[in-house]
Design an enzyme around this catalytic site. Structure first.
Site, short mmCIF file in Angstrom:
data_model
loop_
_atom_site.label_atom_id
_atom_site.label_comp_id
_atom_site.label_asym_id
_atom_site.label_seq_id
_atom_site.Cartn_x
_atom_site.Cartn_y
_atom_site.Cartn_z
N LYS A 69 -5.64 39.25 -25.97
CA LYS A 69 -4.38 38.98 -26.64
C LYS A 69 -4.36 39.41 -28.14
O LYS A 69 -4.97 38.73 -28.93
CB LYS A 69 -3.81 37.41 -26.40
CG LYS A 69 -2.12 37.58 -27.08
CD LYS A 69 -2.08 36.29 -27.56
CE LYS A 69 -1.97 36.02 -28.96
NZ LYS A 69 -1.30 36.99 -29.95
N GLU A 100 -14.30 32.01 -35.10
CA GLU A 100 -14.53 32.35 -36.42
C GLU A 100 -13.24 32.19 -36.89
O GLU A 100 -12.03 32.74 -36.80
CB GLU A 100 -14.98 33.83 -36.30
CG GLU A 100 -15.39 34.36 -37.59
CD GLU A 100 -14.58 34.73 -38.57
OE1 GLU A 100 -13.92 34.13 -39.28
OE2 GLU A 100 -14.15 36.24 -38.39
N CYS A 109 -11.23 36.48 -44.17
CA CYS A 109 -11.53 35.09 -44.00
C CYS A 109 -12.65 34.85 -44.92
O CYS A 109 -12.93 33.65 -45.46
CB CYS A 109 -11.85 34.80 -42.60
SG CYS A 109 -13.18 36.02 -41.96
N GLU A 150 -6.76 27.71 -47.91
CA GLU A 150 -6.81 29.21 -47.64
C GLU A 150 -5.80 29.95 -47.92
O GLU A 150 -4.70 29.58 -47.19
CB GLU A 150 -7.56 29.50 -46.12
CG GLU A 150 -7.81 31.05 -45.95
CD GLU A 150 -8.46 31.46 -44.69
OE1 GLU A 150 -9.38 32.19 -44.63
OE2 GLU A 150 -7.98 30.59 -43.60
#
Length: 500
Positions: free
Chosen positions: A191, A267, A301, A398
């Site tokens: 996906k 991750e 990231c 973040e």
């Protein structure tokens, strides 16, 4: 800072969006519901294409195709050498179509075309070739056991794997999940992110052209709560991989546990510290910090989003960092010389601006940037905050955007404690001329990757993944293939052997 031009670059000659349907069992098909959704051009916020919207029913169809391909089809029964040859051809086709892939990536994601072509696609081709080369080199061991027995271990594919990939590096994340799974002999259902589905569908067409059998690779665009949830919780998917936020990673892990206890590779997010020591070459340190944070519009990231600067050089570093950020070229990512394109979508755009406002409200000093650029699309100025404290929201969470937080530190002992005081542990960096200091800090950081006097340097030979809430498992190269395989022990009796 000048706003981006309202006249956007012309389409790649002969370009059109070729693939907008689901890819199931080797064919492009409409969603069972016939629903579609729009993928947008982040330069303008306008629609690029209507894409078939897969949901649980389509995932069910894709998993059935993948299961049949695994149980009855040729892919897991091919030798590793044969699978490797097909994957090498896939990489060759990616390379042959590099211009169109890069254009499509920039159109859907917003990153500068130069980086799409020479970083993202180039790295993706290398990834496929690396795992293709490993495909025929995976082997177990033999064991001399107590008594008249011989033991051996063998690696076997899981079966059907699922992959849920993010929007910040769509091509690279696709191959990082798909290529190792296929190299190991699995079949897979993918996906792509709803913001950036176009290159995944294009890659599916290239994989079929390369010789990947029908059903071995299936791509179901859709949304996380429907298509993504169906993959994470499907009883007939044997392993799932996800790259994205820690929040969504929790949801996927829970769904995997509650269904068939499938293993997961995650991750996830990061809030990576980059340490600038007082002996560092100041110009080099500023260049490294600029790349560490602003690369890919800050949508990375591993971004070095907490810049710890030793107090004796803090003012000098800040002055040079601000000067460099002000020169950064923001604009249409198809135009030569542009270093920073738009954020991926309106949701991310607004989220970043909210973080900027929180930084101001909590007392951080806005040194440069902080504003949208232009009146169309999702462009944001490169932004730097000084006098940032550890407990501020911009230092803890973040942001995933072009917002740099600069913090002072005095001693290395203090620095280590503060750098590790985060729920994340994906990456870290240090800039210093003293290798004793560099090695001490590299071993002290609780992070999966540490860069010394550089940043954002990756290679398929190195394991990649996070500590703490930055994820589970490792990707890249051999590590990624073994993550897609089970390890089985086989014991055989030995009779009348003189060597017992």
């Amino acid at each position: 800072m000048a706003p981006p031009s309202s006249e956007h670059a012309p389409a790649y000659p002969g370009f059109s969006v070729k693939y907008t349907k689901l890819f199931i069992n080797g064919e492009f098909v409409d969603a069972i519901s016939s629903k579609t959704f729009e993928t947008l051009d982040p330069r303008t916020g306008e629609a690029l294409a209507s894409v078939a919207e897969g949901d649980a029913a389509d995932v069910e169809k894709a998993v059935a195709a993948a299961r049949k391909a695994f149980e009855e089809g040729p892919w897991p029964r091919l030798s590793g050498y044969q699978r490797g040859r097909i994957l090498f051809k896939f990489a060759d086709l990616m390379e042959q179509n590099v211009d169109e892939l890069a254009y499509l990536e920039t159109l859907d994601n917003g990153k500068p075309l130069f980086f799409s072509k020479y970083a993202d696609v180039a790295s993706s081709v290398k990834c496929v070739r690396t795992v293709a080369g490993w495909a025929d080199k995976i082997s177990g061991q033999t064991f001399k056991m107590d008594g008249p027995y011989q033991g051996m271990s063998v690696y076997e594919p899981y079966g059907v794997t699922g992959a849920i990939i993010p929007w910040n590096f769509p091509i690279l994340m696709f191959v990082l999940k798909v290529a190792p799974s296929l190299a190991a002999g699995n079949t897979t259902v993918v996906k792509p992110a709803e913001q950036t589905p176009l290159t995944a569908l294009y890659l599916a067409a290239l994989a079929k052209q390369a010789g990947v059998p029908d059903g071995a690779l299936n791509v179901v665009p859709g949304f996380g709560p429907t298509a993504g949830a169906a993959i994470a919780g499907h009883m007939d998917i044997n392993k799932v991989g996800f790259t994205g936020s820690t929040e969504v990673g929790r949801i996927i892990m829970e769904a995997a546990a509650k269904s068939n206890l499938k293993p997961v590779t995650l991750e996830l997010g990061g809030k990576s510290p980059l340490v600038i020591c007082e002996d560092a070459d100041l110009d080099a340190a500023v260049d490294i910090a600029n790349v560490a944070l602003f690369f890919n519009m800050g949508q990375c990231c591993t971004a070095g989003s907490r810049i710890f600067v030793q107090e004796s050089i803090y003012e000098a570093f800040v002055n040079k960092a601000v000067e460099k950020a002000k020169k950064r070229v923001v604009g249409d990512p198809f135009k030569a010389g542009v270093e920073q394109g738009p954020q991926v979508d309106e949701t991310q755009f607004k989220k970043i601006l909210e973080y900027i406002e929180s930084g101001k409200a909590e007392g951080a000093k806005l040194l440069t940037g902080g504003n949208p650029v232009g009146n169309k699309g999702y462009f944001i100025e490169p932004t730097i905050f000084g006098d940032v404290k550890d407990d501020m929201k911009i230092a803890r969470e973040e942001i995933f955007g072009p917002v740099m937080s600069v913090l002072k530190f005095k001693t290395l002992d203090e620095l280590v404690k503060r750098a590790n005081n985060s729920m994340y542990g994906l990456a870290a960096g240090v800039v210093t001329k003293d290798m004793d200091v560099a090695n001490r800090l590299a071993r002290s950081f609780r992070a999966g990757t540490v860069w010394i006097n550089c940043y954002h340097v990756y290679d398929q030979s190195l394991p990649f993944g996070g500590y703490k809430m930055s994820g589970i498992g490792r990707e890249h190269g051999l590590h990624s293939i073994l993550a897609h395989m089970q390890l089985k022990a086989i014991i055989t009796p030995l009779k009348d052997s003189p060597w017992l």
